[in-house]
Design a protein around this motif. Structure first.
Motif, PDB file in Angstrom:
ATOM      1  N   LEU A   1       1.867   0.836   0.527  1.00 44.82           N
ATOM      2  CA  LEU A   1       0.870  -0.010  -0.136  1.00 44.82           C
ATOM      3  C   LEU A   1       1.192  -0.141  -1.618  1.00 44.82           C
TER       4      LEU A   1
ATOM      5  N   LEU B   1       1.433  -6.926   4.861  1.00 41.10           N
ATOM      6  CA  LEU B   1       0.284  -6.153   4.378  1.00 41.10           C
ATOM      7  C   LEU B   1      -0.759  -6.021   5.480  1.00 41.10           C
TER       8      LEU B   1
ATOM      9  N   LEU C   1      -2.228  -2.511   6.689  1.00 42.05           N
ATOM     10  CA  LEU C   1      -3.662  -2.208   6.670  1.00 42.05           C
ATOM     11  C   LEU C   1      -4.169  -1.830   8.055  1.00 42.05           C
TER      12      LEU C   1
ATOM     13  N   LEU D   1      -6.471   1.844  -2.582  1.00 47.46           N
ATOM     14  CA  LEU D   1      -6.826   0.494  -2.147  1.00 47.46           C
ATOM     15  C   LEU D   1      -7.362  -0.336  -3.316  1.00 47.46           C
TER      16      LEU D   1
ATOM     17  N   PHE E   1      -4.550  -1.198  -5.580  1.00 48.22           N
ATOM     18  CA  PHE E   1      -3.780  -2.296  -5.001  1.00 48.22           C
ATOM     19  C   PHE E   1      -4.426  -3.634  -5.355  1.00 48.22           C
TER      20      PHE E   1
END
Length: 135
Positions: free
Chosen positions: A11, A23, A27, A43, A46
């Motif tokens: 990630l 991605l 995920l 997260l 990101f």
């Protein structure tokens, strides 16, 4: 299935190049683990790398995943303080739409005002905050 540290490294190094679909796969593997508490800050970090959502909906899936975490509001505010994004602002809006008037003890309107005043917030994100304030 890869371990959480391997997924978080992937990630952290993800770049969309021509496609956001890898991605989506990443995920999906991450959501199968949990929601793992150790993934929440990575997260948000990101999302901060991509403040304007150009993912064709993939980042919306990330938003829905974040919403499965039992307590994410403090981390949400921390993320907005570092770098407001379309997705994190939408998370605030979705919380407000439930009738909740504060997020981590902070009035929703003050969160919108802080995003609007943030020096690094993209113009589109500032405009979203202004629209939410006006409603």
């Amino acid at each position: 299935m890869p371990s959480l540290p391997v997924l978080l490294d992937a990630l952290d190094s993800f770049q969309p190049h021509d496609s956001w679909l890898p991605l989506e796969d990443l995920l999906e593997e991450l959501w199968e683990l949990g929601p793992p508490a150790d993934a929440l800050v990575p997260l948000f970090r990101f999302l901060e790398r991509f403040p304007e959502d150009e993912s064709g909906g993939v980042l919306m899936g990330l938003m829905h995943g974040i919403e499965t975490f039992p307590a994410y509001e403090t981390e949400l505010l921390d993320s907005l303080h570092r770098q407001p994004t379309e997705i994190t602002l939408l998370l605030v809006r979705r919380i407000a739409n439930t009738g909740q008037q504060t997020i981590a003890q902070r009035p929703v309107a003050s969160v919108y005002r802080a995003v609007d005043a943030h020096l690094n917030a993209p113009l589109d994100v500032k405009q979203m905050a202004q629209e939410f304030l006006a409603e």
